[in-house]
Design a protein around this motif. Structure first.
Motif, PDB file in Angstrom:
ATOM      1  N   THR A 202     -10.503   0.422 -18.946  1.00  0.00           N
ATOM      2  CA  THR A 202     -11.026  -0.094 -17.813  1.00  0.00           C
ATOM      3  C   THR A 202     -10.975  -0.212 -16.438  1.00  0.00           C
ATOM      4  OG1 THR A 202     -11.779  -1.829 -18.866  1.00  0.00           O
ATOM      5  CG2 THR A 202     -13.026   0.111 -19.476  1.00  0.00           C
ATOM      6  N   ARG A 203     -10.810   0.339 -15.565  1.00  0.00           N
ATOM      7  CA  ARG A 203     -10.941  -0.147 -14.454  1.00  0.00           C
ATOM      8  C   ARG A 203     -12.190  -0.893 -13.125  1.00  0.00           C
ATOM      9  NH1 ARG A 203      -5.912   2.066 -12.648  1.00  0.00           N
ATOM     10  NH2 ARG A 203      -6.109   0.869 -10.445  1.00  0.00           N
ATOM     11  N   ARG A 204     -11.938  -1.603 -12.404  1.00  0.00           N
ATOM     12  CA  ARG A 204     -12.640  -2.869 -11.870  1.00  0.00           C
ATOM     13  C   ARG A 204     -12.506  -2.758 -10.967  1.00  0.00           C
ATOM     14  NH1 ARG A 204     -11.847  -8.694 -13.692  1.00  0.00           N
ATOM     15  NH2 ARG A 204     -10.572  -8.256 -15.022  1.00  0.00           N
ATOM     16  N   ARG A 205     -13.198  -3.629 -10.096  1.00  0.00           N
ATOM     17  CA  ARG A 205     -13.003  -4.097  -8.417  1.00  0.00           C
ATOM     18  C   ARG A 205     -12.989  -5.883  -8.516  1.00  0.00           C
ATOM     19  NH1 ARG A 205     -16.384  -4.679  -4.435  1.00  0.00           N
ATOM     20  NH2 ARG A 205     -15.429  -4.272  -2.253  1.00  0.00           N
TER      21      ARG A 205
ATOM     22  N   LEU B 147      -0.483 -10.706   1.904  1.00  0.00           N
ATOM     23  CA  LEU B 147      -0.960 -10.693   3.002  1.00  0.00           C
ATOM     24  C   LEU B 147      -0.839 -10.276   4.383  1.00  0.00           C
ATOM     25  CD1 LEU B 147      -4.592 -12.136   2.056  1.00  0.00           C
ATOM     26  CD2 LEU B 147      -4.025 -10.619   1.530  1.00  0.00           C
ATOM     27  N   GLY B 148      -0.731  -8.668   5.100  1.00  0.00           N
ATOM     28  CA  GLY B 148       0.245  -8.925   5.902  1.00  0.00           C
ATOM     29  C   GLY B 148      -0.944  -9.488   7.018  1.00  0.00           C
ATOM     30  N   LEU B 149       0.425  -9.577   8.610  1.00  0.00           N
ATOM     31  CA  LEU B 149      -0.070 -10.244   9.039  1.00  0.00           C
ATOM     32  C   LEU B 149      -1.257  -9.560   9.967  1.00  0.00           C
ATOM     33  CD1 LEU B 149       2.804 -11.843  11.359  1.00  0.00           C
ATOM     34  CD2 LEU B 149       0.942 -12.972  10.944  1.00  0.00           C
ATOM     35  N   LYS B 150      -1.878  -8.473   9.619  1.00  0.00           N
ATOM     36  CA  LYS B 150      -2.410  -7.374  10.102  1.00  0.00           C
ATOM     37  C   LYS B 150      -3.740  -7.134   9.490  1.00  0.00           C
ATOM     38  CE  LYS B 150       0.658  -4.490  13.065  1.00  0.00           C
ATOM     39  NZ  LYS B 150       1.553  -3.137  13.272  1.00  0.00           N
ATOM     40  N   THR B 151      -3.653  -7.979   8.097  1.00  0.00           N
ATOM     41  CA  THR B 151      -4.713  -6.830   7.042  1.00  0.00           C
ATOM     42  C   THR B 151      -6.200  -8.199   7.980  1.00  0.00           C
ATOM     43  OG1 THR B 151      -3.223  -8.183   5.734  1.00  0.00           O
ATOM     44  CG2 THR B 151      -5.786  -8.232   5.163  1.00  0.00           C
ATOM     45  N   PRO B 152      -6.892  -7.247   7.603  1.00  0.00           N
ATOM     46  CA  PRO B 152      -8.418  -7.267   8.149  1.00  0.00           C
ATOM     47  C   PRO B 152      -9.329  -8.750   7.446  1.00  0.00           C
ATOM     48  CG  PRO B 152      -8.557  -5.021   7.783  1.00  0.00           C
ATOM     49  CD  PRO B 152      -6.901  -5.492   7.534  1.00  0.00           C
ATOM     50  N   THR B 153      -9.715  -9.708   8.524  1.00  0.00           N
ATOM     51  CA  THR B 153     -10.457 -10.740   8.007  1.00  0.00           C
ATOM     52  C   THR B 153     -12.074  -9.735   7.223  1.00  0.00           C
ATOM     53  OG1 THR B 153     -11.941 -10.684  10.062  1.00  0.00           O
ATOM     54  CG2 THR B 153      -9.674 -11.425  10.025  1.00  0.00           C
ATOM     55  N   GLY B 154     -12.147 -10.474   6.607  1.00  0.00           N
ATOM     56  CA  GLY B 154     -13.386 -10.500   5.977  1.00  0.00           C
ATOM     57  C   GLY B 154     -13.514 -10.061   4.140  1.00  0.00           C
ATOM     58  N   GLU B 155     -14.066  -9.224   3.691  1.00  0.00           N
ATOM     59  CA  GLU B 155     -14.121  -8.583   2.229  1.00  0.00           C
ATOM     60  C   GLU B 155     -12.807  -8.108   1.892  1.00  0.00           C
ATOM     61  OE1 GLU B 155     -17.636  -8.694  -1.036  1.00  0.00           O
ATOM     62  OE2 GLU B 155     -16.452  -6.854  -0.533  1.00  0.00           O
ATOM     63  N   GLN B 156     -12.041  -8.376   1.187  1.00  0.00           N
ATOM     64  CA  GLN B 156     -10.422  -6.928   0.757  1.00  0.00           C
ATOM     65  C   GLN B 156     -11.390  -7.558  -1.013  1.00  0.00           C
ATOM     66  OE1 GLN B 156      -8.548  -5.530   2.905  1.00  0.00           O
ATOM     67  NE2 GLN B 156     -10.148  -6.162   4.264  1.00  0.00           N
ATOM     68  N   SER B 157     -10.474  -6.329  -1.891  1.00  0.00           N
ATOM     69  CA  SER B 157     -10.324  -6.110  -3.256  1.00  0.00           C
ATOM     70  C   SER B 157      -9.522  -5.542  -3.586  1.00  0.00           C
ATOM     71  CB  SER B 157     -11.756  -4.577  -3.380  1.00  0.00           C
ATOM     72  OG  SER B 157     -11.036  -3.736  -3.267  1.00  0.00           O
ATOM     73  N   LEU B 158      -9.195  -6.394  -4.958  1.00  0.00           N
ATOM     74  CA  LEU B 158      -7.605  -6.040  -5.894  1.00  0.00           C
ATOM     75  C   LEU B 158      -8.501  -4.512  -6.708  1.00  0.00           C
ATOM     76  CD1 LEU B 158      -7.331  -9.225  -6.416  1.00  0.00           C
ATOM     77  CD2 LEU B 158      -5.736  -7.856  -5.326  1.00  0.00           C
ATOM     78  N   GLU B 159      -8.061  -3.777  -6.978  1.00  0.00           N
ATOM     79  CA  GLU B 159      -8.163  -2.495  -8.740  1.00  0.00           C
ATOM     80  C   GLU B 159      -7.385  -3.100  -9.160  1.00  0.00           C
ATOM     81  OE1 GLU B 159      -9.782  -0.149  -8.903  1.00  0.00           O
ATOM     82  OE2 GLU B 159     -10.584   0.069  -6.370  1.00  0.00           O
ATOM     83  N   VAL B 160      -8.496  -3.820 -10.683  1.00  0.00           N
ATOM     84  CA  VAL B 160      -7.593  -3.991 -12.001  1.00  0.00           C
ATOM     85  C   VAL B 160      -8.286  -3.162 -12.763  1.00  0.00           C
ATOM     86  CG1 VAL B 160      -8.067  -5.881 -13.245  1.00  0.00           C
ATOM     87  CG2 VAL B 160      -8.607  -6.283 -11.043  1.00  0.00           C
ATOM     88  N   SER B 161      -6.720  -3.081 -13.544  1.00  0.00           N
ATOM     89  CA  SER B 161      -6.596  -1.892 -15.221  1.00  0.00           C
ATOM     90  C   SER B 161      -6.155  -2.849 -16.303  1.00  0.00           C
ATOM     91  CB  SER B 161      -6.290  -0.950 -14.554  1.00  0.00           C
ATOM     92  OG  SER B 161      -5.443  -0.093 -16.031  1.00  0.00           O
TER      93      SER B 161
END
Length: 278
Positions: free
Chosen positions: A89-92, A71-85
């Motif tokens: 199928t793909r899911r968040r 997570l870079g220094l400019k990453t926003p706080t709060g919820e983030q998400s990954l894309e998983v495959s």
């Protein structure tokens, strides 16, 4: 009584199965400049991206696949998400990013050109910076030999920490993107994990510099060196001497500046050596 004992045992095994693994316990510090370790389940290793960049996936000690996300220094706080495959199928998969306050550092340099380079030096810097970014963004599909890293130098105190807001001669510049070790000139610098050397060069700001690609987007950089012990393309083993500490480039004295990058993001190296300060 037998049913009660059976139920308790079943609940205990469920708890063990869902206990956080060693990598998660040691590396999970999801703040800007930190690392998020996100569990992905068992079965086959999935493919994972974060902000369209491939992410390291390894199996933790609890047998869960985990994404190890920089997570870079400019990453926003709060919820983030990954894309998983999983190939079909793909899911968040969401995760939370907390907050962290970084201190300030004021440095006085006698060489004014290392604060405000002239046009020719800026051209040189931009060329060198582009080469470094290319090295950071490599993603070799090789699992690192170890993701909890060794200290690259023996002894010495940790001086300038990661994330410092830096002011050179009163002018603010980019935050400190690595961790400094205050050690004597000539101290051996050792590879903290197996890898392949991708850069050996002498840069305007960084001085003599080495990059090592450890696999799956884990890349380390070593700056202000006095001498090299490796060449580009060389395979190195954990603990192998790669260079010697110096004070080349923009440095006020001998020390090692150590960067760690994950999925193209500079993160706090202290996390990898058990020295993270919340």
């Amino acid at each position: 009584m037998f049913r009660l004992i059976t139920l308790c045992c079943a609940l205990w095994f469920v708890g063990v199965a869902h206990a956080q693994g060693y990598i998660g316990r040691m590396l999970n510090h999801p703040v800007p400049g930190g690392i998020a370790v996100v569990e992905l389940g068992q079965g086959q290793a999935p493919g994972v991206t974060y902000e369209k960049r491939s992410v390291m996936v390894v199996r933790d000690t609890n047998q869960q696949w985990v994404a190890v996300v920089g997570l870079g220094l400019k990453t926003p706080t709060g919820e983030q998400s990954l894309e998983v495959s999983d190939g079909k199928t793909r899911r968040r998969v969401p995760f939370q990013v907390g907050t962290k306050h970084y201190k300030e550092q004021h440095i006085t340099l006698k060489n004014k050109k290392q604060v405000n380079p002239d046009p020719a030096q800026l051209v040189r810097f931009e060329r060198e910076y582009a080469a470094q970014i290319r090295a950071y963004e490599q993603f070799r599909p090789v699992t690192p030999s170890n993701v909890l890293l060794d200290r690259p130098v023996s002894g010495g105190r940790l001086s300038s920490p990661f994330g410092l807001r830096r002011f050179f001669n009163g002018e603010e510049r980019n935050p400190h993107s690595g961790l400094d070790f205050a050690v004597q000139a000539g101290t051996q610098v050792k590879a903290p994990a197996d890898g392949v050397v991708t850069i050996v060069d002498d840069y305007f700001f960084n001085g003599k510099t080495v990059f090592i690609d450890h696999g799956q987007g884990l890349v380390t950089m070593y700056c202000h060196l006095s001498a090299f012990d490796v060449v580009v393309g060389q395979t190195v083993k954990r603990g192998q001497v790669i260079a010697r500490v110096g004070s080349t480039g923009r440095a006020t004295g001998p020390h090692l500046h150590w960067n760690v990058s994950l999925n193209g993001q500079r993160v706090d190296p202290a996390i990898f050596i058990g020295a993270f300060q919340p």
